[in-house]
Enzyme design. Structure first.
Site, PDB file in Angstrom:
ATOM      1  N   HIS A 114       5.602   6.049  -0.798  1.00 33.42           N
ATOM      2  CA  HIS A 114       6.352   4.830  -1.106  1.00 33.42           C
ATOM      3  C   HIS A 114       5.490   3.606  -0.821  1.00 33.42           C
ATOM      4  CE1 HIS A 114       6.741   5.244   3.232  1.00 33.42           C
ATOM      5  NE2 HIS A 114       6.931   3.928   3.263  1.00 33.42           N
ATOM      6  N   HIS A 139       0.851  -1.187   0.000  1.00 39.85           N
ATOM      7  CA  HIS A 139       0.000   0.000   0.000  1.00 39.85           C
ATOM      8  C   HIS A 139       0.889   1.241   0.000  1.00 39.85           C
ATOM      9  CE1 HIS A 139       1.153  -0.601   4.173  1.00 39.85           C
ATOM     10  NE2 HIS A 139       1.069   0.726   4.265  1.00 39.85           N
TER      11      HIS A 139
END
Length: 179
Positions: free
Chosen positions: A121, A37
């Site tokens: 990220h 995620h």
């Protein structure tokens, strides 16, 4: 107390494409691809009443168009003491705006302000203390080449995590569609 965060779920086809980077790095504890995620706002361990207020606040998220998310390389957090390997996300204005809105909403619900700079990220691995900077540098320089990956996000997910050293499994507690 639940441990909560908001994020953008990574679709299965992108998670599958990231599998090529798993392995070959001593000291890495690899995140399961189904748990990949992009974290928008880590809330941490919160009391139940605050979690309920967060749910109410997130329900007020403004409508927006779908968001294009581009993964554009590999990186590490921790410098001389590497602690995580990640796929970096190109910080588009729409993504920055979405993250800023998440910050405003959760602060209004009583969550303390985030002190870290937003660095979008996807965490691929958490690194134990025995992951040397030299091993990480070798992995990054000799591993598979990173070809950009793009996906479309159409919702924010409120995830919960078990109290542990991080890395999942994560549970989707609620979803907030963009349109």
């Amino acid at each position: 107390m639940p441990r909560l965060f908001t994020g953008l779920a990574v679709p299965p086809e992108i998670a599958d494409a990231l599998r090529v980077f798993r392995g070959g790095l001593p000291g890495a504890r690899w995140i399961e691809p189904g748990d990949y995620h992009v974290t928008l706002r880590f809330l941490g361990d919160v009391e139940i009443p605050v979690a309920e207020d967060v749910l109410e606040a997130l329900a007020e998220m403004r409508l927006r168009a779908t968001l294009t998310v581009t993964l554009d390389g590999l990186g590490i957090f921790g410098g001389d003491r590497p602690r995580a390997l990640y796929a970096s996300v190109a910080p588009s204005p729409d993504l920055i705006d979405l993250q800023a809105e998440q910050e405003r909403l959760v602060r209004r619900a009583g969550v303390e302000p985030e002190r870290r700079k937003f660095t979008p990220h996807v965490t691929l691995a958490r690194l134990r203390r025995d992951a040397s900077p030299e091993a990480v540098a070798m992995y990054l320089s000799q591993g598979p080449a990173f070809a950009s990956l793009t996906f479309t996000a159409d919702r924010v997910t409120l995830f919960s995590a078990k109290e542990s050293t991080g890395g999942g499994p994560y549970l989707a507690e609620a979803e907030f569609p963009f349109v």
